[in-house]
Structure formats: C-alpha cells, structure tokens
Design an enzyme around this catalytic site. Structure first.
Site, PDB file in Angstrom:
ATOM      1  N   HIS A   1      53.602 -20.956  30.783  1.00 13.13           N
ATOM      2  CA  HIS A   1      52.345 -20.402  30.579  1.00 13.13           C
ATOM      3  C   HIS A   1      51.763 -19.601  31.614  1.00 13.13           C
ATOM      4  O   HIS A   1      51.944 -19.724  32.756  1.00 13.13           O
ATOM      5  CB  HIS A   1      51.588 -21.801  30.488  1.00 13.13           C
ATOM      6  CG  HIS A   1      50.039 -21.365  29.995  1.00 13.13           C
ATOM      7  ND1 HIS A   1      49.773 -21.261  28.798  1.00 13.13           N
ATOM      8  CD2 HIS A   1      48.860 -21.171  30.835  1.00 13.13           C
ATOM      9  CE1 HIS A   1      48.219 -21.028  28.523  1.00 13.13           C
ATOM     10  NE2 HIS A   1      47.832 -20.981  30.001  1.00 13.13           N
TER      11      HIS A   1
ATOM     12  N   GLU B   1      56.996 -14.753  35.858  1.00 14.24           N
ATOM     13  CA  GLU B   1      57.853 -15.199  34.957  1.00 14.24           C
ATOM     14  C   GLU B   1      59.258 -14.900  34.999  1.00 14.24           C
ATOM     15  O   GLU B   1      60.074 -15.906  34.823  1.00 14.24           O
ATOM     16  CB  GLU B   1      56.981 -14.901  33.571  1.00 14.24           C
ATOM     17  CG  GLU B   1      55.611 -15.378  33.399  1.00 14.24           C
ATOM     18  CD  GLU B   1      55.121 -15.287  32.216  1.00 14.24           C
ATOM     19  OE1 GLU B   1      54.174 -15.940  31.684  1.00 14.24           O
ATOM     20  OE2 GLU B   1      55.490 -13.997  31.574  1.00 14.24           O
TER      21      GLU B   1
ATOM     22  N   GLY C   1      59.116 -10.851  23.599  1.00 15.32           N
ATOM     23  CA  GLY C   1      60.500 -11.606  24.123  1.00 15.32           C
ATOM     24  C   GLY C   1      61.040 -11.011  25.413  1.00 15.32           C
ATOM     25  O   GLY C   1      62.256 -11.018  25.365  1.00 15.32           O
ATOM     26  N   SER C   2      60.170 -10.661  26.440  1.00 18.98           N
ATOM     27  CA  SER C   2      60.693 -10.153  27.485  1.00 18.98           C
ATOM     28  C   SER C   2      61.323 -11.104  28.207  1.00 18.98           C
ATOM     29  O   SER C   2      62.583 -11.131  28.907  1.00 18.98           O
ATOM     30  CB  SER C   2      59.697  -9.462  28.355  1.00 18.98           C
ATOM     31  OG  SER C   2      58.519 -10.178  28.956  1.00 18.98           O
ATOM     32  N   ASN C   3      60.875 -12.442  28.340  1.00 18.84           N
ATOM     33  CA  ASN C   3      61.385 -13.718  29.033  1.00 18.84           C
ATOM     34  C   ASN C   3      62.388 -14.239  28.172  1.00 18.84           C
ATOM     35  O   ASN C   3      63.578 -14.363  28.759  1.00 18.84           O
ATOM     36  CB  ASN C   3      60.262 -14.617  29.031  1.00 18.84           C
ATOM     37  CG  ASN C   3      59.068 -14.274  30.116  1.00 18.84           C
ATOM     38  OD1 ASN C   3      59.665 -14.876  31.137  1.00 18.84           O
ATOM     39  ND2 ASN C   3      57.829 -14.113  29.723  1.00 18.84           N
TER      40      ASN C   3
ATOM     41  N   ILE D   1      54.427 -27.324  18.316  1.00 24.32           N
ATOM     42  CA  ILE D   1      55.825 -27.638  17.696  1.00 24.32           C
ATOM     43  C   ILE D   1      55.625 -28.862  17.027  1.00 24.32           C
ATOM     44  O   ILE D   1      55.118 -29.913  17.722  1.00 24.32           O
ATOM     45  CB  ILE D   1      56.850 -28.018  19.043  1.00 24.32           C
ATOM     46  CG1 ILE D   1      56.557 -26.846  19.931  1.00 24.32           C
ATOM     47  CG2 ILE D   1      58.060 -28.366  18.576  1.00 24.32           C
ATOM     48  CD1 ILE D   1      57.693 -25.736  19.750  1.00 24.32           C
TER      49      ILE D   1
HETATM   50  C1  GRF Z   1      54.286 -14.793  28.477  1.00 29.87           C
HETATM   51  O1  GRF Z   1      53.136 -14.778  29.264  1.00 29.87           O
HETATM   52  C2  GRF Z   1      54.306 -16.381  28.752  1.00 29.87           C
HETATM   53  O2  GRF Z   1      53.706 -17.136  29.827  1.00 29.87           O
HETATM   54  C3  GRF Z   1      53.559 -16.880  27.386  1.00 29.87           C
HETATM   55  O3  GRF Z   1      53.758 -15.781  26.461  1.00 29.87           O
HETATM   56  C4  GRF Z   1      54.165 -14.643  27.162  1.00 29.87           C
HETATM   57  C5  GRF Z   1      55.340 -14.069  26.510  1.00 29.87           C
HETATM   58  O4  GRF Z   1      55.763 -12.891  26.881  1.00 29.87           O
HETATM   59  N1  GRF Z   1      53.671 -18.165  26.929  1.00 29.87           N
HETATM   60  P1  GRF Z   1      57.039 -12.359  26.569  1.00 29.87           P
HETATM   61  O5  GRF Z   1      57.111 -12.354  24.822  1.00 29.87           O
HETATM   62  O6  GRF Z   1      58.003 -13.137  27.005  1.00 29.87           O
HETATM   63  O7  GRF Z   1      57.101 -10.755  26.968  1.00 29.87           O
END
Ligand code: GRF
Length: 200
Positions: free
Chosen positions: A106, A176, A18-20, A90
């Site tokens: 992605h 990202e 969940g870093s994003n 989904i």
């Molecule tokens: C990211 O590389 C995203 O592109 C992919 O899954 C990863 C999630 O990373 N769909 P995080 O959990 O947000 O660190």
C-alpha cells in the site's frame, strides 16, 4: 523450497499497470506461477505474458476459465499470494485459506490513508492535502478488512516543499520497487509459507 522440495510458488494479484508485478516476475522467474487480474485489458497482462507467467482473468463471480479462483489457486499449489495494485476486496474464503501467506503493498504509512477507495493517486492527493511531512509504503498481511492486516514492513520518505502528486508518486514507487522483492524473498524463506499440498 516447499515441503515437497519444490521451489515455492507465488501468485501475483494485480489490476492495472503492474510495475511491481513485473519486478516480481523478473526477480522470481519460474516461481511466479500465476497472475490474477480482474481487467482483461490491463497492461499487467502483457507484462505477465512476455515474462511467461500464466494469466487468470477473473469475472465478477471470481471465476476463471469456468472454475472458482479458489480452486485454481489450490490446483496451482500456490504458497504465497502477493497483491500489488489489486483493486478488489479478496473474498473471505481465499483470505482464510491464505492467512499469513497473502500480502499487500500500500502506498502510504498505514493506518493513515488506507481503506476502501484509497488507491493510486488518490492516496498521494490525500497525503498532500493533509499537509503531511512524510509518507511511505506499507507491506502487510491481508485480512478480511481493507488495509488492516498486520504490518510486515514500512519505509518512509520525506515530503518536500513543492511536492506534487507526481513527485511523491515517484518516491513511493522507488520504495515499492526496492522493498517488495525483499519482503517476498524473506517470506519465501520462512517455513510457515508452505505448500498447500503439504496439508500443514
Ligand atoms: C502501488 O502503488 C501499490 O502500492 C498499490 O497500487 C500501486 C500499483 O502500482 N497497491 P503498479 O501497478 O505496480 O505500477
């Protein structure tokens, strides 16, 4: 703002670290109104909780707290769904309900290295094994097929001599973390991302 004059609401779907997701929680406080997760012990859940984001853990039937996820999304008046490391496909009813209002990030330059089973380190391993000279990220709308929806944005990075899965994954993660919030902000500004309650 949505058509009711309220800030638009975002649901983030994530399965793991969940870093994003965390960057979205911090960048859009109050607007990220729901984290949807399919693993009750995923680290992203603690990140949501510490950022005061409500969490819905779904079961194998896509139910949460006794109701279908689709109903919860509807009740929560979610305007935009952001899939950030969500590993399940989904269901089509949710994809249809959020057509043009659901995006995914992605870690490759789609259509290369996408599709079922292509996630996380596996993507970077495949990119390096193929001898690619560059990789990158794709942010795209979600449709009924894995990683096939219309591309919104791609950003590239070079693959240098001696590149490893770890070093490539750091480059990709930096892209990202920089661009996902930009795309989300742009989409929130578009009138076609509207409140479900508006019925438009
Ligand atoms: C990211 O590389 C995203 O592109 C992919 O899954 C990863 C999630 O990373 N769909 P995080 O959990 O947000 O660190």
């Amino acid at each position: 703002m949505n058509t009711k004059g309220q800030p638009k609401k975002i649901a983030v779907f994530a399965s793991g670290e969940g870093s994003n997701a965390e960057i979205l929680f911090k960048k859009f406080p109050g607007q990220v109104s729901l984290l949807v997760c399919n693993k009750k012990d995923a680290p992203v859940i603690a990140k949501a909780t510490s950022n005061h984001v409500p969490v819905a853990v779904i079961d194998k039937d896509w139910h949460t707290t006794g109701k279908p996820l689709a109903a919860l999304l509807n009740e929560s008046n979610i305007d935009l769904i952001v899939c950030a490391g969500f590993l399940l496909k989904i269901p089509d009813d949710i994809v249809r309900a959020y057509q043009g209002r659901m995006i995914n990030i992605h870690p490759s330059l789609l259509p290369k290295f996408g599709g079922k089973g292509m996630y996380g380190q596996r993507v970077h391993e495949a990119v390096l094994a193929a001898g690619e000279k560059e990789s990158g990220i794709t942010i795209h709308f979600v449709n009924e097929h894995y990683d096939e929806g219309k591309t919104i944005l791609q950003k590239k990075c070079t693959i240098d001599a001696g590149e490893t899965v770890d070093s490539l994954s750091r480059k990709i993660q930096a892209l990202e973390h920089k661009y996902l919030t930009e795309v989300v902000a742009q989409l929130l500004n578009q009138s076609k991302i509207k409140s479900q309650e508006s019925g438009e």
